[in-house]
Design a protein around this motif. Sequence first.
Motif, PDB file in Angstrom:
ATOM      1  N   ALA A 289      47.546  31.256 -35.307  1.00  0.00           N
ATOM      2  CA  ALA A 289      46.997  30.428 -36.402  1.00  0.00           C
ATOM      3  C   ALA A 289      47.828  30.704 -37.645  1.00  0.00           C
ATOM      4  O   ALA A 289      47.554  31.656 -38.386  1.00  0.00           O
ATOM      5  CB  ALA A 289      45.524  30.747 -36.634  1.00  0.00           C
ATOM      6  N   PRO A 290      48.854  29.866 -37.928  1.00  0.00           N
ATOM      7  CA  PRO A 290      49.825  30.187 -38.994  1.00  0.00           C
ATOM      8  C   PRO A 290      49.231  30.290 -40.389  1.00  0.00           C
ATOM      9  O   PRO A 290      49.753  31.026 -41.221  1.00  0.00           O
ATOM     10  CB  PRO A 290      50.818  29.017 -38.910  1.00  0.00           C
ATOM     11  CG  PRO A 290      50.636  28.448 -37.544  1.00  0.00           C
ATOM     12  CD  PRO A 290      49.201  28.663 -37.174  1.00  0.00           C
ATOM     13  N   LYS A 291      48.152  29.547 -40.692  1.00  0.00           N
ATOM     14  CA  LYS A 291      47.630  29.510 -42.059  1.00  0.00           C
ATOM     15  C   LYS A 291      46.609  30.604 -42.361  1.00  0.00           C
ATOM     16  O   LYS A 291      46.092  30.664 -43.475  1.00  0.00           O
ATOM     17  CB  LYS A 291      46.999  28.144 -42.335  1.00  0.00           C
ATOM     18  CG  LYS A 291      47.996  27.001 -42.347  1.00  0.00           C
ATOM     19  CD  LYS A 291      47.310  25.696 -42.682  1.00  0.00           C
ATOM     20  CE  LYS A 291      48.307  24.543 -42.666  1.00  0.00           C
ATOM     21  NZ  LYS A 291      47.643  23.247 -42.967  1.00  0.00           N
ATOM     22  N   ILE A 292      46.307  31.438 -41.396  1.00  0.00           N
ATOM     23  CA  ILE A 292      45.312  32.497 -41.600  1.00  0.00           C
ATOM     24  C   ILE A 292      45.704  33.458 -42.727  1.00  0.00           C
ATOM     25  O   ILE A 292      44.857  33.851 -43.525  1.00  0.00           O
ATOM     26  CB  ILE A 292      45.055  33.252 -40.281  1.00  0.00           C
ATOM     27  CG1 ILE A 292      44.160  32.424 -39.374  1.00  0.00           C
ATOM     28  CG2 ILE A 292      44.393  34.595 -40.528  1.00  0.00           C
ATOM     29  CD1 ILE A 292      42.767  32.201 -39.914  1.00  0.00           C
ATOM     30  N   LYS A 351      35.503  27.650 -42.718  1.00  0.00           N
ATOM     31  CA  LYS A 351      36.766  26.943 -42.570  1.00  0.00           C
ATOM     32  C   LYS A 351      37.712  27.708 -41.643  1.00  0.00           C
ATOM     33  O   LYS A 351      38.417  27.102 -40.826  1.00  0.00           O
ATOM     34  CB  LYS A 351      37.420  26.749 -43.948  1.00  0.00           C
ATOM     35  CG  LYS A 351      36.743  25.712 -44.817  1.00  0.00           C
ATOM     36  CD  LYS A 351      37.475  25.550 -46.140  1.00  0.00           C
ATOM     37  CE  LYS A 351      36.821  24.475 -47.003  1.00  0.00           C
ATOM     38  NZ  LYS A 351      37.514  24.323 -48.310  1.00  0.00           N
ATOM     39  N   ARG A 352      37.735  29.038 -41.794  1.00  0.00           N
ATOM     40  CA  ARG A 352      38.586  29.858 -40.909  1.00  0.00           C
ATOM     41  C   ARG A 352      38.191  29.674 -39.454  1.00  0.00           C
ATOM     42  O   ARG A 352      39.041  29.504 -38.563  1.00  0.00           O
ATOM     43  CB  ARG A 352      38.462  31.339 -41.283  1.00  0.00           C
ATOM     44  CG  ARG A 352      39.340  31.792 -42.416  1.00  0.00           C
ATOM     45  CD  ARG A 352      38.898  33.152 -42.911  1.00  0.00           C
ATOM     46  NE  ARG A 352      38.744  34.105 -41.828  1.00  0.00           N
ATOM     47  CZ  ARG A 352      39.619  35.051 -41.515  1.00  0.00           C
ATOM     48  NH1 ARG A 352      40.729  35.158 -42.204  1.00  0.00           N
ATOM     49  NH2 ARG A 352      39.392  35.877 -40.545  1.00  0.00           N
ATOM     50  N   SER A 353      36.891  29.701 -39.191  1.00  0.00           N
ATOM     51  CA  SER A 353      36.404  29.561 -37.828  1.00  0.00           C
ATOM     52  C   SER A 353      36.768  28.200 -37.231  1.00  0.00           C
ATOM     53  O   SER A 353      37.242  28.113 -36.089  1.00  0.00           O
ATOM     54  CB  SER A 353      34.883  29.760 -37.807  1.00  0.00           C
ATOM     55  OG  SER A 353      34.360  29.556 -36.514  1.00  0.00           O
ATOM     56  N   VAL A 354      36.567  27.141 -38.019  1.00  0.00           N
ATOM     57  CA  VAL A 354      36.906  25.793 -37.552  1.00  0.00           C
ATOM     58  C   VAL A 354      38.403  25.658 -37.326  1.00  0.00           C
ATOM     59  O   VAL A 354      38.854  25.083 -36.326  1.00  0.00           O
ATOM     60  CB  VAL A 354      36.399  24.733 -38.556  1.00  0.00           C
ATOM     61  CG1 VAL A 354      36.904  23.347 -38.181  1.00  0.00           C
ATOM     62  CG2 VAL A 354      34.882  24.738 -38.617  1.00  0.00           C
ATOM     63  N   GLY A 410      40.379  40.356 -35.038  1.00  0.00           N
ATOM     64  CA  GLY A 410      39.285  39.666 -35.711  1.00  0.00           C
ATOM     65  C   GLY A 410      39.715  38.377 -36.383  1.00  0.00           C
ATOM     66  O   GLY A 410      38.942  37.416 -36.463  1.00  0.00           O
ATOM     67  N   SER A 411      40.967  38.326 -36.860  1.00  0.00           N
ATOM     68  CA  SER A 411      41.442  37.146 -37.574  1.00  0.00           C
ATOM     69  C   SER A 411      41.895  36.035 -36.646  1.00  0.00           C
ATOM     70  O   SER A 411      41.618  34.857 -36.880  1.00  0.00           O
ATOM     71  CB  SER A 411      42.595  37.528 -38.515  1.00  0.00           C
ATOM     72  OG  SER A 411      42.161  38.429 -39.500  1.00  0.00           O
TER      73      SER A 411
END
Length: 529
Positions: A289-292, A351-354, A410-411
């Motif tokens: 997920a590049p934007k994390i 938003k992170r989860s989605v 976790g991320s």
Amino acid sequence: MRSVLWYKDITRRECCVIAKSTKDSFVLEMKCAVLGWQHHILQTRFELARKLYNTTLSYALKQYQLMIESKKYRKQLRLYRETKLKVERITHKEKIRLYKKEVDSYTKILNDIRQSYGLTEYGLHAFIKKYQQNVKKHIDSNTSQKIASTVWKAMKTVLFQGKKAHFKKYGSVTSLEGKTNKSGIRFKNNEIHWNGFVLPVLIRKKDLFIEESLACHKIKYCRLVKKVIRGKDTYYVQLVMDGIPLVKRVNSAGAFRHKKTPPNRVGMDIGTSTIAVSSETEVWIQPLAPKIPQMDKEKRRLLRKLDRSRRSNNPNNFHPDGTVKRGIQLTWTRSHHYLKALYQLKELYRKRSVYIKEQHSQIANRILSCGDEVYVETMNFKALAKRAKETKKNKKGKIQQKKRFGKSVGSYAPVMLVDIIHQKLTYIHNQIHKVNTRTFKASQYNHVTNSYQKKKLHQRWTWIENHLVQRDLYSAFLLMNSEMNLQEPNRELCKKTFEKFIELHDQQIERLKQKQVSLPSSIGMKRIS
């Protein structure tokens, strides 16, 4: 407490637990159009459901306490324990057979005692019925039974795993569901009907997937879900459909969105933050997920803001050195700015989860477009997330940090990606193949020399027959050429496909160099400007 652990050993094998349905099913989620006065009714019903849950759980925990304190139960448990020890100690086959029969008889008696205290799913259904009658205007009998079934799931962890069951806090109930689409919560004519309450459902125009799913599949039951989006309660309906979902198509043209899954092998080397894939047609590596990292920066800013507000509004709750006071009951004051920042943090987590789920679904679709026979190493991400037990020192004599990969796991949620791929494979009656990590040793093996060599974590490149290859991509290549026993690589198959792999590998490395973006250090490539 000791008796509970022994009872846990009994009930895992012998308890009367209703098996979960193995029929294929999928979920359609659609947004509900809720007016202001309807929000009030839904909030009332969700709150009543929470109270029903807590009342039923309180009764179940009391019955459980009475059961483990009863003399009859303790006596039978002691006899069961003594007979079980005899089975483990003796070697005579005939005596073992007789003692096992005694163990089974004691197990049956203990289960009968549990049922006599109402600690069964149907026992909780019977208990919640009388309380449901008090709120039948809002909660129907099918929904209340599903609430009782949820309580039973919590009690199974208490009875059979020795864990604790927790009561629901205010506002923590976020979903309610029925048992069928014939009574209770029902979907009919693009509306939700529930105890005289009608809720319109928003369906996008010309949505082929929803239209075809509703036309070709039967609705098992409906579920109402509450989500907090931008600080406001938003309600969705989830239709649990019978069967396998249809292939998604482009709404305007009607063409299929994704390529048909070919019958090819695919190797997938998944890490805590990156994934490498190798197949006959594609070889690629990318972050999960590049934007994390950008979201993590915003999360740290909000957490610091909350901490400053908490300390300024509650100075008496902290010691002079800044630590929180322990051993006394503390009262915390929350300002309006604090609550506003807290809602912003919750929205960021949502938003992170989605975003992570969306990225994982895209990666899964890309992997399945390469082949339907997916091989991956068995990874214990839970163990990777834990802190190291041993205290080590570096070259300078300083103690190294015991942190490992908890933040990355976790991320980026790598386990979620594996689950999504497995779920998609079940739709085509296939499953993901998990190789034995201990015997396979994908990161150490060299198929040319047929030898194993340990590498340090920072070594991201390795030489294979005069070719410098990326370590994770080569591991994915070896996984793609796994033996059918999932214990070791197939060396002959590796030799046949290695030339094509090197060609695709070099193309992928060149593409990464031309992207001019910052890549994770685990890939082993610095930023190319």
